[in-house]
Design a protein around this motif. Structure first.
Motif, short mmCIF file in Angstrom:
data_model
loop_
_atom_site.label_atom_id
_atom_site.label_comp_id
_atom_site.label_asym_id
_atom_site.label_seq_id
_atom_site.Cartn_x
_atom_site.Cartn_y
_atom_site.Cartn_z
N ASP A 43 0.82 -1.22 0.00
CA ASP A 43 0.00 0.00 0.00
C ASP A 43 0.85 1.27 0.00
OD1 ASP A 43 -2.31 -1.58 0.18
OD2 ASP A 43 -2.27 -1.54 2.36
N LEU A 44 2.11 1.15 0.34
CA LEU A 44 2.98 2.32 0.47
C LEU A 44 3.30 2.95 -0.88
CD1 LEU A 44 5.45 0.96 3.16
CD2 LEU A 44 3.41 2.39 3.51
N SER A 45 3.63 4.23 -0.85
CA SER A 45 4.05 4.96 -2.04
C SER A 45 5.57 5.04 -2.04
CB SER A 45 3.48 6.38 -2.01
OG SER A 45 2.09 6.35 -1.90
N TYR A 46 6.16 4.95 -3.21
CA TYR A 46 7.62 4.98 -3.37
C TYR A 46 7.96 6.25 -4.15
CZ TYR A 46 12.27 2.86 -4.19
OH TYR A 46 13.60 2.57 -4.20
N ILE A 47 8.69 7.16 -3.50
CA ILE A 47 8.92 8.51 -4.03
C ILE A 47 10.40 8.73 -4.33
CG2 ILE A 47 8.61 10.98 -3.59
CD1 ILE A 47 5.94 9.50 -3.54
N ASP A 48 10.67 9.34 -5.47
CA ASP A 48 12.03 9.74 -5.82
C ASP A 48 12.32 11.09 -5.17
OD1 ASP A 48 14.43 9.38 -7.85
OD2 ASP A 48 13.78 11.48 -7.96
N ILE A 49 13.39 11.19 -4.39
CA ILE A 49 13.68 12.42 -3.65
C ILE A 49 14.06 13.56 -4.59
CG2 ILE A 49 15.24 13.49 -1.95
CD1 ILE A 49 15.23 10.75 -0.48
N SER A 50 14.80 13.29 -5.62
CA SER A 50 15.24 14.34 -6.53
C SER A 50 14.07 14.98 -7.29
CB SER A 50 16.27 13.78 -7.50
OG SER A 50 16.66 14.77 -8.41
N SER A 51 13.25 14.15 -7.91
CA SER A 51 12.15 14.67 -8.73
C SER A 51 10.87 14.91 -7.94
CB SER A 51 11.85 13.69 -9.87
OG SER A 51 11.26 12.50 -9.36
N GLY A 52 10.70 14.20 -6.83
CA GLY A 52 9.47 14.28 -6.06
C GLY A 52 8.34 13.46 -6.64
N GLU A 53 8.64 12.66 -7.67
CA GLU A 53 7.61 11.86 -8.34
C GLU A 53 7.37 10.54 -7.62
OE1 GLU A 53 7.89 11.41 -12.64
OE2 GLU A 53 9.44 12.96 -12.59
N ARG A 54 6.08 10.12 -7.63
CA ARG A 54 5.75 8.78 -7.15
C ARG A 54 6.11 7.80 -8.24
NH1 ARG A 54 0.46 6.57 -7.77
NH2 ARG A 54 -0.25 8.72 -7.82
N LEU A 55 6.95 6.83 -7.91
CA LEU A 55 7.40 5.85 -8.89
C LEU A 55 6.44 4.69 -8.98
CD1 LEU A 55 11.21 5.97 -8.04
CD2 LEU A 55 9.97 7.19 -9.85
N PHE A 56 5.87 4.30 -7.86
CA PHE A 56 4.80 3.31 -7.85
C PHE A 56 4.16 3.28 -6.47
CE2 PHE A 56 8.70 0.86 -7.04
CZ PHE A 56 8.38 0.18 -5.88
N GLY A 57 3.07 2.51 -6.37
CA GLY A 57 2.34 2.41 -5.11
C GLY A 57 1.09 3.27 -5.12
N GLU A 58 0.41 3.26 -3.99
CA GLU A 58 -0.82 4.02 -3.80
C GLU A 58 -0.54 5.52 -3.88
OE1 GLU A 58 -4.01 2.83 -3.08
OE2 GLU A 58 -3.26 0.81 -3.46
N LYS A 59 -1.60 6.32 -4.00
CA LYS A 59 -1.46 7.78 -3.97
C LYS A 59 -0.83 8.17 -2.64
CE LYS A 59 -4.13 12.10 -4.24
NZ LYS A 59 -2.93 12.85 -4.12
N GLU A 60 0.24 8.94 -2.70
CA GLU A 60 1.00 9.31 -1.51
C GLU A 60 0.21 10.23 -0.58
OE1 GLU A 60 1.87 12.25 -4.76
OE2 GLU A 60 1.84 10.07 -4.66
N SER A 61 0.61 10.23 0.68
CA SER A 61 0.02 11.12 1.68
C SER A 61 0.01 12.56 1.19
CB SER A 61 0.84 11.03 2.97
OG SER A 61 0.48 12.07 3.85
N SER A 62 -0.99 13.30 1.60
CA SER A 62 -1.05 14.73 1.24
C SER A 62 0.13 15.49 1.84
CB SER A 62 -2.37 15.34 1.70
OG SER A 62 -2.48 15.23 3.11
#
Length: 191
Positions: A43-62
């Motif tokens: 269920d977790l979201s996986y985020i790239d720190i440099s771009s801030g993009e979600r790479l996969f997973g659920e919609k990230e926390s607000s």
């Protein structure tokens, strides 16, 4: 998230937690609008720190921006917890309005081994819109300016604690909430 919920530090849908991935240029964060007690790893979201993009997973926390900006500014931080502990929220409102209450709490804080050992210093930011870039920038800047700061209180919005791992960040939230509770009870007892 289960421990935060069981301790009454968050409600079912509130709060968020993140941790740097083994690839330290990425982080995992809890998803938005989900029952945090029943989360599974997928269920977790996986985020790239440099771009801030979600790479996969659920919609990230607000509040993913908050986590993102902290990781961008402090490579030594491996975990971030944002919770809404009730006594901490009440105390934050009081110390933001009264310098005498803040001075009293600071003196109380300095007298506890747990505060000095497990937290170090704390800071306070004003009332910013939850999930905003402004909030993320202000909170992350507090951690950046003073590496001894491990807790930032957000007026009307809870606490952010950081650590070398999730256990350390969680302990900081719990210790601060216990101190806030004791201080409020002491003030009531004295009166």
């Amino acid at each position: 998230m289960k421990r935060l919920y069981l301790r009454g530090l968050n409600t079912t849908y509130t709060g968020n937690v993140s941790a740097r991935a083994s690839d330290e240029s990425k982080f995992w964060v809890t998803p938005s609008s989900r029952d945090k007690f029943n989360l599974r790893p997928e269920d977790l979201s996986y985020i790239d720190i440099s771009s801030g993009e979600r790479l996969f997973g659920e919609k990230e926390s607000s509040e993913y921006r908050l986590h993102l900006m902290i990781y961008r500014k402090r490579s030594d931080i491996k975990a971030v917890i944002h919770a809404h502990p009730p006594y901490t929220n009440v105390l934050t409102r009081r110390i933001s309005r009264s310098s005498s209450i803040r001075e009293g709490f600071n003196e109380f804080y300095q007298s506890f081994y747990e505060a000095l050992t497990y937290i170090g210093t704390y800071d306070l930011v004003g009332d910013y819109k939850p999930g905003s870039w402004e909030l993320a920038e202000e909170v992350s800047e507090r951690f950046y300016r003073d590496i001894e700061t491990s807790v930032v209180l957000m007026l009307n919005h809870g606490i952010v604690a950081v650590g070398r791992d999730l256990s350390e960040a969680l302990n900081r939230v719990e210790v601060f909430e216990d101190l806030a509770k004791m201080y409020i009870l002491e003030i009531l007892w004295v009166k």
